[in-house]
Motif scaffolding. Structure first.
Motif, PDB file in Angstrom:
ATOM      1  N   GLY A 133       0.805  -1.272  -0.061  1.00 17.51           N
ATOM      2  CA  GLY A 133       0.032   0.037  -0.174  1.00 17.51           C
ATOM      3  C   GLY A 133       0.915   1.290  -0.025  1.00 17.51           C
ATOM      4  O   GLY A 133       0.313   2.485  -0.354  1.00 17.51           O
ATOM      5  N   TYR A 134       2.176   0.991   0.452  1.00 16.87           N
ATOM      6  CA  TYR A 134       3.047   2.383   0.474  1.00 16.87           C
ATOM      7  C   TYR A 134       3.444   2.707  -1.075  1.00 16.87           C
ATOM      8  O   TYR A 134       3.429   1.866  -1.835  1.00 16.87           O
ATOM      9  N   PHE A 135       3.745   4.141  -1.209  1.00 18.75           N
ATOM     10  CA  PHE A 135       4.456   4.189  -2.450  1.00 18.75           C
ATOM     11  C   PHE A 135       5.585   3.502  -2.850  1.00 18.75           C
ATOM     12  O   PHE A 135       6.524   3.018  -1.859  1.00 18.75           O
ATOM     13  N   ALA A 136       5.856   3.094  -4.128  1.00 23.83           N
ATOM     14  CA  ALA A 136       7.097   2.265  -4.376  1.00 23.83           C
ATOM     15  C   ALA A 136       8.175   3.096  -4.605  1.00 23.83           C
ATOM     16  O   ALA A 136       8.624   3.389  -5.484  1.00 23.83           O
ATOM     17  N   ASP A 137       8.667   3.610  -3.418  1.00 21.29           N
ATOM     18  CA  ASP A 137       9.934   4.335  -3.458  1.00 21.29           C
ATOM     19  C   ASP A 137      11.105   3.176  -2.740  1.00 21.29           C
ATOM     20  O   ASP A 137      11.031   3.040  -1.654  1.00 21.29           O
ATOM     21  N   VAL A 138      11.901   2.770  -3.481  1.00 24.24           N
ATOM     22  CA  VAL A 138      12.707   1.646  -3.227  1.00 24.24           C
ATOM     23  C   VAL A 138      14.134   2.049  -3.793  1.00 24.24           C
ATOM     24  O   VAL A 138      14.372   2.345  -4.892  1.00 24.24           O
ATOM     25  N   ILE A 139      15.195   1.713  -2.796  1.00 19.90           N
ATOM     26  CA  ILE A 139      16.620   1.803  -3.267  1.00 19.90           C
ATOM     27  C   ILE A 139      17.217   0.493  -2.949  1.00 19.90           C
ATOM     28  O   ILE A 139      16.810  -0.231  -2.149  1.00 19.90           O
ATOM     29  N   ALA A 140      18.398   0.179  -3.480  1.00 16.26           N
ATOM     30  CA  ALA A 140      19.301  -0.639  -3.078  1.00 16.26           C
ATOM     31  C   ALA A 140      20.819  -0.198  -2.835  1.00 16.26           C
ATOM     32  O   ALA A 140      21.378   0.362  -3.334  1.00 16.26           O
ATOM     33  N   VAL A 141      21.295  -0.793  -1.799  1.00 19.29           N
ATOM     34  CA  VAL A 141      22.277  -0.622  -1.318  1.00 19.29           C
ATOM     35  C   VAL A 141      23.283  -1.896  -0.967  1.00 19.29           C
ATOM     36  O   VAL A 141      22.843  -2.849  -0.825  1.00 19.29           O
ATOM     37  N   PRO A 142      24.672  -1.662  -1.179  1.00 16.09           N
ATOM     38  CA  PRO A 142      25.615  -2.848  -0.823  1.00 16.09           C
ATOM     39  C   PRO A 142      25.718  -3.065   0.619  1.00 16.09           C
ATOM     40  O   PRO A 142      25.538  -2.364   1.496  1.00 16.09           O
ATOM     41  N   GLY A 143      25.716  -4.457   1.049  1.00 14.79           N
ATOM     42  CA  GLY A 143      26.327  -4.736   2.174  1.00 14.79           C
ATOM     43  C   GLY A 143      25.031  -4.603   3.302  1.00 14.79           C
ATOM     44  O   GLY A 143      24.102  -4.462   2.870  1.00 14.79           O
ATOM     45  N   ASP A 144      25.395  -4.454   4.430  1.00 12.62           N
ATOM     46  CA  ASP A 144      24.323  -4.286   5.529  1.00 12.62           C
ATOM     47  C   ASP A 144      24.209  -3.116   6.267  1.00 12.62           C
ATOM     48  O   ASP A 144      25.440  -2.660   6.968  1.00 12.62           O
ATOM     49  N   PRO A 145      23.396  -2.011   6.090  1.00 13.24           N
ATOM     50  CA  PRO A 145      23.515  -0.742   6.480  1.00 13.24           C
ATOM     51  C   PRO A 145      23.269  -0.914   7.961  1.00 13.24           C
ATOM     52  O   PRO A 145      23.484   0.282   8.670  1.00 13.24           O
ATOM     53  N   LEU A 146      22.622  -1.777   8.743  1.00 14.70           N
ATOM     54  CA  LEU A 146      22.601  -1.940   9.939  1.00 14.70           C
ATOM     55  C   LEU A 146      23.823  -2.023  10.624  1.00 14.70           C
ATOM     56  O   LEU A 146      24.172  -1.706  11.948  1.00 14.70           O
ATOM     57  N   VAL A 147      24.962  -2.646   9.842  1.00 12.74           N
ATOM     58  CA  VAL A 147      26.139  -2.787  10.375  1.00 12.74           C
ATOM     59  C   VAL A 147      27.056  -1.443  10.117  1.00 12.74           C
ATOM     60  O   VAL A 147      27.962  -1.083  10.826  1.00 12.74           O
ATOM     61  N   ASP A 148      27.132  -1.197   8.712  1.00 16.49           N
ATOM     62  CA  ASP A 148      27.862  -0.164   8.239  1.00 16.49           C
ATOM     63  C   ASP A 148      27.048   0.907   7.334  1.00 16.49           C
ATOM     64  O   ASP A 148      26.407   0.721   6.517  1.00 16.49           O
ATOM     65  N   ILE A 149      26.655   2.025   8.164  1.00 17.85           N
ATOM     66  CA  ILE A 149      25.767   2.934   7.543  1.00 17.85           C
ATOM     67  C   ILE A 149      26.321   3.737   6.145  1.00 17.85           C
ATOM     68  O   ILE A 149      25.414   4.269   5.426  1.00 17.85           O
ATOM     69  N   SER A 150      27.544   3.571   6.047  1.00 15.79           N
ATOM     70  CA  SER A 150      28.154   4.022   4.676  1.00 15.79           C
ATOM     71  C   SER A 150      27.693   3.467   3.680  1.00 15.79           C
ATOM     72  O   SER A 150      27.851   3.811   2.580  1.00 15.79           O
ATOM     73  N   ALA A 151      27.228   2.214   3.785  1.00 12.00           N
ATOM     74  CA  ALA A 151      26.532   1.693   2.666  1.00 12.00           C
ATOM     75  C   ALA A 151      25.269   2.628   1.873  1.00 12.00           C
ATOM     76  O   ALA A 151      25.148   2.659   0.731  1.00 12.00           O
ATOM     77  N   THR A 152      24.784   3.494   2.820  1.00  9.43           N
ATOM     78  CA  THR A 152      23.733   4.439   2.279  1.00  9.43           C
ATOM     79  C   THR A 152      24.346   5.484   1.227  1.00  9.43           C
ATOM     80  O   THR A 152      23.836   6.300   0.545  1.00  9.43           O
ATOM     81  N   THR A 153      25.615   5.741   1.198  1.00 10.40           N
ATOM     82  CA  THR A 153      26.329   6.586   0.590  1.00 10.40           C
ATOM     83  C   THR A 153      26.794   5.973  -1.003  1.00 10.40           C
ATOM     84  O   THR A 153      27.401   6.430  -1.761  1.00 10.40           O
TER      85      THR A 153
END
Length: 446
Positions: A411-431
């Protein structure tokens, strides 16, 4: 009504002697007119998927998208016939990022000069490019905190994005910020005879604040930005910043916003540039939606922010950039001192339970690089999961899109991205965003 008319047309054609074939032809035409365009169906697959609220990963992760909406999520979803399959491999699917403090109309360089030397049409074209850069970096929703002298040109950018003319995030726009005569963003330091314009709209009383707000809302503004403090000083080891508006004046702004639908969670309230007391306290007492920068908050102010769920938006990334690109060593040292002070106060705010939202103040530093803000919030004391929740859950609430963006849910808008690795371990994945979908449209893929 269309079906009724089609039936009459078919009967009329047949009755006029055109025969059974003509009747069938008329019916076929009507059926073609009635058929709605088929929605594009996509299945996204990746090794992992972020459950934001739970602060954990699902492995593997899949998202079923139909048109602009998410239909299903999970380790495995239905694969309808004809669906496009996009396998993102060893990546993590997550909701599009949110930046609650941007300036699309600014770019690196002297802010005071670019707003004087560049025309509004030129700055609007620059803003369109900035919106695209932010989207391609994975930011699918943003709040523009003032055009810095370009009036309501931001509304045109928002509308162009919404109509599909240009790529960009979902936007909340404020037109110009509101400022006192001689206030923080006024054109101070120029020859007064030249009458250099302020980067904000003047308002010197409650009545004038309301008048400006009404003009801006008429121009299409979603929310209101108010300059409440500045300039900042360190004096005898303490942080000082003069306030601009009283609590009563800010309360008048909040009341006016509420009158036009700007209540809590609407995305249409009042946001303040406020770095320290007493201005930060006045803003919170008045009931603003967010305190942006928030270098200094008293114990009472922090307690009230927690109770009222008024968000702090730290903006660490801009301070880091200014320190690294200062014109003089003395200025660089001042910027580093302020960042160190803010980081220490930030830890106190976290301990006090002040709710946070991610906002970078991007514009004076390059658009598309603002995921650095998430890294700095982790560096200064937050866990990666908490930063992602501040960005995605709290950010959606602040922008008035809770239940629509910020999570991967049916039901949410389809705003989806993909990042490498695990952002919960390494937040730099979001860069390192490798895939961007906004509203069901793919803008970037590996």
């Amino acid at each position: 009504m269309k079906k009724l008319l089609c039936g009459l047309v078919g009967g009329l054609v047949g009755g006029l002697g055109c025969g059974l074939v003509a009747g069938f032809a008329a019916s076929a035409i009507c059926l073609a007119q009635d058929a709605a365009p088929a929605k594009h169906v996509v299945v996204l697959h990746a090794a992992r998927m972020l459950d934001v609220a739970a602060g954990k990963l699902v492995a593997p992760g899949e998202v079923l998208v139909e048109g602009e909406r998410i239909v299903a999520v999970g380790p495995q979803v239905e694969r309808p016939a004809g669906a496009e399959m996009i396998d993102l491999g060893d990546a993590t699917l997550m909701p599009g990022l949110i930046d609650a403090h941007v300036h699309l109309f600014l770019h690196p360089g002297a802010e005071d000069l670019q707003t004087v030397q560049e025309s509004v049409p030129e700055r609007t074209l620059i803003a369109a490019g900035a919106a695209k850069a932010d989207l391609m970096a994975g930011f699918t929703a943003e709040r523009d905190m003032g055009t810095e002298g370009a009036g309501c040109a931001d509304v045109a950018v928002r509308n162009a994005i919404n109509s599909g003319l240009i790529p960009g995030p979902r936007m909340r726009m404020s037109c110009n910020a509101i400022d006192l005569t001689g206030g923080h963003e006024d054109a101070i330091g120029y020859n007064p005879a030249q009458r250099v314009l302020s980067n904000a709209d003047y308002a010197d009383s409650s009545e004038e604040i309301v008048k400006v707000m009404r003009e801006q809302r008429k121009g299409g503004a979603d929310f209101t930005k108010v300059y409440e403090t500045g300039r900042d000083l360190f004096h005898d080891g303490g942080f000082e910043t003069p306030y601009q508006y009283t609590e009563a004046e800010l309360a008048a702004a909040v009341k006016e916003a509420e009158r036009t639908g700007g209540g809590a969670g609407s995305g249409r309230g009042v946001a303040v540039h406020a770095t320290g007391e007493p201005g930060t306290g006045f803003a919170v007492a008045a009931g603003v939606a967010s305190v942006d920068h928030a270098y200094q908050l008293s114990d009472a102010t922090m307690k009230a922010m927690k109770e009222k769920q008024i968000y702090a938006v730290p903006t660490f990334a801009i301070a880091e950039y200014f320190a690294e690109h200062a014109a003089t060593p003395a200025r660089a040292e001042w910027d580093r001192t302020e960042q160190t002070y803010h980081a220490a106060e930030f830890k106190k705010q976290l301990a006090a339970g002040v709710p946070m939202v991610v906002g970078s103040d991007v514009g004076p530093f390059p658009h598309g690089t603002q995921a650095r803000e998430l890294e700095l919030m982790v560096e200064f004391g937050m866990k990666p999961a908490a930063v992602l929740q501040a960005d995605l859950l709290n950010g959606a609430r602040l922008l008035g899109w809770a239940g629509k963006i910020g999570e991967l849910k049916a039901g949410y808008f389809a705003d989806v991205i993909a990042v490498p690795g695990d952002p919960l371990v390494d937040i730099s994945a979001t860069t390192k965003v490798s895939f961007v979908m906004k509203n069901g449209v793919v803008y970037k893929r590996p």
